[in-house]
Scaffold this active site. Structure first.
Site, short mmCIF file in Angstrom:
data_model
loop_
_atom_site.label_atom_id
_atom_site.label_comp_id
_atom_site.label_asym_id
_atom_site.label_seq_id
_atom_site.Cartn_x
_atom_site.Cartn_y
_atom_site.Cartn_z
N ALA A 1 -21.19 -67.57 19.95
CA ALA A 1 -19.87 -68.19 20.07
C ALA A 1 -19.19 -67.61 21.31
O ALA A 1 -19.56 -66.54 21.79
CB ALA A 1 -19.06 -67.89 18.82
N GLY B 1 -24.23 -66.78 17.24
CA GLY B 1 -24.17 -68.20 16.87
C GLY B 1 -25.33 -69.00 17.45
O GLY B 1 -25.70 -70.04 16.91
N GLU C 1 -23.51 -59.43 16.58
CA GLU C 1 -22.06 -59.44 16.33
C GLU C 1 -21.52 -58.05 15.99
O GLU C 1 -20.40 -57.71 16.33
CB GLU C 1 -21.73 -60.41 15.18
CG GLU C 1 -21.94 -61.89 15.50
CD GLU C 1 -23.35 -62.39 15.19
OE1 GLU C 1 -24.27 -61.55 15.07
OE2 GLU C 1 -23.52 -63.61 15.08
N GLU D 1 -28.04 -68.52 15.06
CA GLU D 1 -27.65 -69.27 13.85
C GLU D 1 -27.81 -70.78 14.05
O GLU D 1 -28.19 -71.50 13.13
CB GLU D 1 -26.21 -68.92 13.46
CG GLU D 1 -26.09 -67.48 12.97
CD GLU D 1 -24.66 -66.99 12.88
OE1 GLU D 1 -23.88 -67.23 13.83
OE2 GLU D 1 -24.31 -66.34 11.87
N1 DAK Z 1 -19.28 -65.65 25.08
C1 DAK Z 1 -18.69 -65.85 26.28
N2 DAK Z 1 -19.29 -65.57 27.46
C2 DAK Z 1 -20.54 -65.07 27.42
C3 DAK Z 1 -21.22 -64.82 26.19
C4 DAK Z 1 -20.52 -65.16 24.97
N3 DAK Z 1 -21.09 -65.02 23.75
N4 DAK Z 1 -22.44 -64.32 26.47
C5 DAK Z 1 -22.51 -64.25 27.81
N5 DAK Z 1 -21.38 -64.68 28.38
C6 DAK Z 1 -21.08 -64.78 29.81
C7 DAK Z 1 -20.72 -63.40 30.37
O1 DAK Z 1 -19.37 -63.10 30.15
C8 DAK Z 1 -21.04 -63.60 31.83
O2 DAK Z 1 -20.00 -64.35 32.43
P1 DAK Z 1 -19.41 -63.92 33.92
O3 DAK Z 1 -19.00 -62.51 33.78
O4 DAK Z 1 -20.58 -64.12 34.83
O5 DAK Z 1 -18.29 -64.90 34.13
C9 DAK Z 1 -22.26 -64.51 31.80
O6 DAK Z 1 -22.23 -65.16 30.53
C10 DAK Z 1 -23.55 -63.73 31.90
O7 DAK Z 1 -23.53 -62.69 30.96
P2 DAK Z 1 -23.96 -61.19 31.34
O8 DAK Z 1 -23.46 -60.82 32.70
O9 DAK Z 1 -23.57 -60.33 30.20
O10 DAK Z 1 -25.58 -61.35 31.42
P3 DAK Z 1 -26.72 -60.31 31.06
O11 DAK Z 1 -27.99 -60.97 31.49
O12 DAK Z 1 -26.40 -58.95 31.60
O13 DAK Z 1 -26.70 -60.18 29.47
C11 DAK Z 1 -26.55 -61.08 27.21
C12 DAK Z 1 -27.00 -61.31 28.69
C13 DAK Z 1 -26.80 -62.38 26.48
C14 DAK Z 1 -27.44 -60.01 26.59
C15 DAK Z 1 -25.09 -60.65 27.19
O14 DAK Z 1 -24.31 -61.57 27.94
C16 DAK Z 1 -24.50 -60.56 25.80
O15 DAK Z 1 -24.73 -59.55 25.10
N6 DAK Z 1 -23.69 -61.55 25.42
C17 DAK Z 1 -22.96 -61.55 24.16
C18 DAK Z 1 -23.88 -61.79 23.00
C19 DAK Z 1 -23.13 -61.75 21.69
O16 DAK Z 1 -22.49 -60.72 21.36
N7 DAK Z 1 -23.16 -62.84 20.93
C20 DAK Z 1 -22.48 -62.91 19.66
C21 DAK Z 1 -21.10 -63.51 19.83
S1 DAK Z 1 -20.25 -63.70 18.29
C22 DAK Z 1 -19.22 -69.43 13.04
C23 DAK Z 1 -20.03 -69.95 14.03
C24 DAK Z 1 -20.51 -69.10 15.01
C25 DAK Z 1 -20.15 -67.76 15.02
C26 DAK Z 1 -19.35 -67.27 14.02
C27 DAK Z 1 -18.85 -68.10 13.02
N8 DAK Z 1 -18.77 -70.24 11.94
C28 DAK Z 1 -19.47 -71.57 11.79
C29 DAK Z 1 -17.88 -69.76 10.96
C30 DAK Z 1 -20.75 -66.93 16.06
C31 DAK Z 1 -20.27 -65.73 16.49
C32 DAK Z 1 -20.92 -65.12 17.64
O17 DAK Z 1 -21.89 -65.64 18.15
#
Ligand code: DAK
Length: 261
Positions: A65, A112, A135, A115
């Site tokens: 997300a 997400g 998360e 998921e």
């Molecule tokens: N959201 C927003 N931007 C994101 C992002 C995300 N989840 N993941 C990556 N980006 C963006 C980064 O901010 C960066 O943008 P700029 O700085 O270039 O503008 C760009 O994508 C590249 O990311 P990185 O510079 O971090 O790239 P790396 O290769 O170093 O690392 C990475 C890639 C995928 C390992 C890293 O970006 C990362 O850890 N990202 C976050 C992963 C994460 O924590 N995901 C979980 C998010 S919480 C629901 C439905 C869905 C959900 C919940 C409820 N319901 C139906 C109730 C879901 C929740 C989640 O997913």
């Protein structure tokens, strides 16, 4: 229908949806999820479509997300909206999709994103795929099935480890654990996914839909109730002209012509 954050196309009887927000690693913002819902609406209503492939980019399927979009939200906002169901009905649409869905995953499928792949019927992975529920590392938890579908797919011990540590698993580990049906070289991912989807779409639509509903029952009910559901669904296929055609074609040593009736 025009889309900005996804790319939608068809190849014969297969509908293809590509998540297309590469600068944000296909982060699943509300607008993207809403577009996904619209595309699924169109494919579900289109009688010519028999299977759907959901994919992303080569480097990222979806990194979860959109964290920026969630940053300043509070519990009351999420609860009142039933986030993100009310504002973007794409998640519900995917969960309730009746046509078979294949997630073709290359690169990161996190949070997400993982998921979303698990909400599909089948996950086909490229050898570069990485799955995880990170998360916990950003102070929250899986919210769209990570604590439920992942356990059913790979068992409690491994699901618990992934959800509690935030560790990613690679494609090989995901295949061994049972999350993905197969791992293919990254360059062959779409071709393999489309071949699989085309095969599914070549079968009788109502039969395919009954099979996937019966398999889903294995997650919803106990064994006896599931076996009964399956038996009744099997018997119901004998109402179909396609069942008669399929068996006749086999007996006559020819290819069946299904009319999806
Ligand atoms: N959201 C927003 N931007 C994101 C992002 C995300 N989840 N993941 C990556 N980006 C963006 C980064 O901010 C960066 O943008 P700029 O700085 O270039 O503008 C760009 O994508 C590249 O990311 P990185 O510079 O971090 O790239 P790396 O290769 O170093 O690392 C990475 C890639 C995928 C390992 C890293 O970006 C990362 O850890 N990202 C976050 C992963 C994460 O924590 N995901 C979980 C998010 S919480 C629901 C439905 C869905 C959900 C919940 C409820 N319901 C139906 C109730 C879901 C929740 C989640 O997913």
């Amino acid at each position: 229908m025009s889309y900005e954050l996804i790319e939608v196309s068809t190849q014969e009887a297969v509908g293809i949806i590509r998540l297309d927000r590469p600068k944000a690693y296909n982060a699943l913002c509300n607008a993207l999820v809403a577009e996904l819902g619209q595309a699924l609406d169109v494919f579900e209503a289109d009688e010519a479509i028999g299977a759907i492939v959901l994919t992303g980019g080569e480097k990222v399927f979806a990194a979860g997300a959109d964290i920026g979009e969630m940053l300043d939200r509070e519990h009351a906002d999420l609860f009142l909206d039933d986030f993100p169901y009310v504002k973007s009905h794409g998640w519900e649409r995917l969960n309730n999709c009746r046509k078979p869905t294949i997630a073709a995953v290359s690169g990161f499928a996190l949070g997400g994103g993982c998921e979303m792949a698990m909400a599909c019927d089948i996950i086909l992975a490229s050898d570069t795929a990485k799955f995880g529920q990170p998360e916990v590392k950003i102070g929250t938890m899986p919210g769209a099935g990570g604590t439920q579908r992942l356990v059913r797919a790979i068992g409690k011990a491994k699901a618990m480890e992934l959800c509690l540590t935030g560790r990613m698993m690679d494609a090989e580990e995901a295949e061994q654990a049972g999350l993905v049906c197969r791992v293919v070289p990254v360059d062959a991912l779409m071709e393999e996914a489309l071949t699989m989807a085309a095969t599914i779409a070549s079968h009788s639509r109502p039969v395919v839909m009954q099979i996937r509903e019966a398999v889903e029952q294995a997650f919803e009910t106990g064994l006896q109730a599931g076996l009964l559901f399956e038996r009744r669904a099997f018997q119901a296929t004998f109402n179909l002209a396609d069942r008669k055609e399929g068996m006749s074609a086999f007996a006559e040593k020819r290819k069946p012509v299904f009319r999806h009736r």
